[in-house]
Design an enzyme around this catalytic site. Structure first.
Site, PDB file in Angstrom:
ATOM      1  N   HIS A 122       0.870  -1.188   0.000  1.00  0.00           N
ATOM      2  CA  HIS A 122       0.000   0.000   0.000  1.00  0.00           C
ATOM      3  C   HIS A 122       0.906   1.237   0.000  1.00  0.00           C
ATOM      4  CE1 HIS A 122      -2.798   2.961   1.746  1.00  0.00           C
ATOM      5  NE2 HIS A 122      -3.790   2.129   1.470  1.00  0.00           N
ATOM      6  N   ASP A 199       3.054  -4.611   8.013  1.00  0.00           N
ATOM      7  CA  ASP A 199       1.866  -3.767   7.924  1.00  0.00           C
ATOM      8  C   ASP A 199       0.655  -4.691   8.066  1.00  0.00           C
ATOM      9  OD1 ASP A 199      -0.327  -2.337   7.176  1.00  0.00           O
ATOM     10  OD2 ASP A 199       0.482  -1.637   5.262  1.00  0.00           O
ATOM     11  N   GLN A 202      -4.553  -4.845   7.036  1.00  0.00           N
ATOM     12  CA  GLN A 202      -5.599  -5.749   6.533  1.00  0.00           C
ATOM     13  C   GLN A 202      -5.656  -7.035   7.346  1.00  0.00           C
ATOM     14  OE1 GLN A 202      -7.873  -5.078   4.253  1.00  0.00           O
ATOM     15  NE2 GLN A 202      -7.005  -3.124   3.651  1.00  0.00           N
ATOM     16  N   LYS A 225     -10.443  -0.538  10.351  1.00  0.00           N
ATOM     17  CA  LYS A 225     -10.710  -1.757   9.571  1.00  0.00           C
ATOM     18  C   LYS A 225     -11.031  -2.926  10.504  1.00  0.00           C
ATOM     19  CE  LYS A 225      -7.332  -0.241   6.128  1.00  0.00           C
ATOM     20  NZ  LYS A 225      -7.966   0.270   4.932  1.00  0.00           N
ATOM     21  N   CYS A 363      -4.491   2.455  -3.825  1.00  0.00           N
ATOM     22  CA  CYS A 363      -3.229   2.924  -3.221  1.00  0.00           C
ATOM     23  C   CYS A 363      -2.130   1.890  -3.387  1.00  0.00           C
ATOM     24  CB  CYS A 363      -3.402   3.256  -1.731  1.00  0.00           C
ATOM     25  SG  CYS A 363      -4.586   4.537  -1.414  1.00  0.00           S
TER      26      CYS A 363
HETATM   27  C1  LIG Z   1      -2.431  -2.524   3.683  1.00  0.00           C
HETATM   28  C2  LIG Z   1      -2.723  -1.139   4.198  1.00  0.00           C
HETATM   29  N1  LIG Z   1      -1.744  -0.431   4.768  1.00  0.00           N
HETATM   30  C3  LIG Z   1      -1.956   0.808   5.259  1.00  0.00           C
HETATM   31  C4  LIG Z   1      -3.194   1.399   5.162  1.00  0.00           C
HETATM   32  C5  LIG Z   1      -3.371   2.774   5.716  1.00  0.00           C
HETATM   33  O1  LIG Z   1      -4.027   2.742   6.953  1.00  0.00           O
HETATM   34  P1  LIG Z   1      -4.749   4.035   7.551  1.00  0.00           P
HETATM   35  O2  LIG Z   1      -5.980   4.246   6.738  1.00  0.00           O
HETATM   36  O3  LIG Z   1      -5.084   3.647   8.941  1.00  0.00           O
HETATM   37  O4  LIG Z   1      -3.800   5.145   7.518  1.00  0.00           O
HETATM   38  C6  LIG Z   1      -4.231   0.712   4.562  1.00  0.00           C
HETATM   39  C7  LIG Z   1      -5.571   1.349   4.431  1.00  0.00           C
HETATM   40  O5  LIG Z   1      -6.174   1.337   3.401  1.00  0.00           O
HETATM   41  C8  LIG Z   1      -4.001  -0.600   4.074  1.00  0.00           C
HETATM   42  O6  LIG Z   1      -4.962  -1.301   3.479  1.00  0.00           O
END
Ligand SMILES: Cc1ncc(COP(=O)(O)O)c(C=O)c1O
Length: 405
Positions: A122, A199, A202, A225, A363
């Protein structure tokens, strides 16, 4: 608690809504999940009856709020099986947690040091590392995926070397739903002396996370989420790794002593929580963790996976439809495109039938390039979705396709 999807749905007021005269079918959970009553209520009750700033006062309300805020931290600690509450830092979300680490290691980054990333990351787990490339001469090394969307572990092994400082990899892809072998990723990185940030934005809602077993140096969660509020997330870090990070922001609470010509910093986690934190959101996050933890994650996974399988099987019958990421054990995230139809048009037409899906690059532009596409449509399933939701989605998709082709 026994898994009863009707009882679960009844706790999510938004699921009663109609969209364009049709019952809402919410399949955009990988972007943000809906919140149960208990999460909404706990924040409103706290604000109404027991609210003050945290850590600062000696009065009853300050103490009650601090207890609730630190109680939320302890819930996240337990959720991740982190060894201590001090190893859990509240952030404003996943993005801030990753930025905190990337900016915190700048002192130890020299030109030519390498950061290893999966091509499926992402942007939140790419751009903070680009800052290190732009400002400190770090080199980004990209690991491709196999045909089925899993990380290419041979390429990963080759990407690691004596210059690797950090491996920053998504535990579950937000586009493909594919899951990395986190323990193996960490083991191999540690062999070359690199740290690992996973990360889990998800993965957090779908997998059982045990940061001690995985042995990662950092793990990132975002509440919105996991049926929690926006504006709050968490960074787990091994205590020594957190202590070694330069503080990300300066302000109240993160200090020990401030004088006119010097400053010393508080210990983690407070060292990274400058200013008044998102108190109510943190408490809501803790409540969301409690709410989710009443269910067996295996039951949730089985439920969500059966919805994914049902949808994937139906989609495979549609001419010209491609689904991306078909590996075993993936999460309930289904990305697809239909030849001759733009994903944005598909999503807009589905909305006419009350079905909410996401469309775009999600993204993840490097992944889109790797797949040779610019966008997908994405349906992602949550605990409150039903087989009827999947049927409504498929029916609407057939209608949308008929209108577009
Ligand atoms: C895999 C992943 N990393 C990071 C993020 C970013 O998280 P946040 O929306 O809490 O900043 C997202 C959110 O869409 C995501 O899906």
């Amino acid at each position: 608690m026994a898994f009863d999807v009707d009882l679960i749905r009844a706790q999510f007021p938004i699921l009663q809504r109609e969209i364009n005269g049709k019952p809402l079918i919410y399949l955009d959970n990988a972007a943000s999940a809906q919140k149960p009553d208990t999460v909404l209520d706990v924040m409103s009750d706290q604000a109404r009856h027991a609210y003050a700033n945290v850590h600062r006062g000696l009065h009853t309300l300050a103490n009650e709020t601090t207890e609730a805020y630190e109680g939320a931290r302890a819930k996240i600690q337990a959720f991740l099986n982190a060894p201590s509450p001090e190893s859990v830092v509240f952030t404003k979300g996943g993005t801030e947690a990753i930025n905190l680490v990337a900016s915190g290691i700048t002192d130890s980054i020299n030109s030519g040091d390498e950061i290893v990333l999966a091509i499926s990351e992402h942007h939140s787990n790419i751009v903070p590392w680009h800052f290190l490339r732009e400002r400190h001469g770090a080199v980004l090394k990209w690991v491709p995926l196999l045909e089925d969307g899993r990380l290419d572990m041979d390429a990963y092994r080759q990407a690691l070397g004596p210059k690797t400082r950090m491996v920053a990899i998504g535990h579950m892809s937000n586009v493909l739903g594919t899951v990395v072998d986190a323990k193996e990723v960490v083991r191999l990185a540690h062999e070359v002396g690199a740290q690992v940030l996973l990360d889990g934005c998800q993965a957090g809602v779908h997998l059982d996370i045990d940061v001690q077993d995985i042995d990662c140096d950092f793990y990132v969660l975002t509440a919105h989420k996991i049926y929690g509020p926006t504006g709050i997330g968490a960074l787990y870090g091994k205590l020594d790794a957190l202590k070694a990070l330069r503080p990300y922001q300066g302000g109240g609470e993160m200090i020990e002593i401030v004088e006119m010509d010097r400053v010393t910093y508080n210990e983690p986690p407070h060292k990274f929580e400058a200013g008044t934190p998102p108190i109510l959101q943190a408490i809501g996050f803790g409540e969301a963790i409690d709410w989710l933890s009443q269910f067996n994650k295996e039951d949730i996974r089985a439920h969500e996976h059966s919805l994914y399988e049902q949808a994937s099987a139906e989609l495979s019958k549609i001419n010209g439809l491609t689904e991306y990421g078909l590996s075993e054990g993936k999460g309930p995230i289904l990305s697809f495109s239909i030849e001759g139809a733009h994903p944005h048009d598909i999503a807009q037409l589905l909305d006419r039938y009350g079905v909410a899906v996401r469309a775009g690059h999600h993204c993840a532009q490097p992944l889109m390039k790797h797949l040779g596409i610019t966008a997908t449509a994405r349906a992602s399933f949550a605990i409150y979705n039903t087989t009827a939701d999947v049927e409504a989605f498929i029916e609407a998709l057939h209608k949308a396709r008929g209108l577009l082709l």
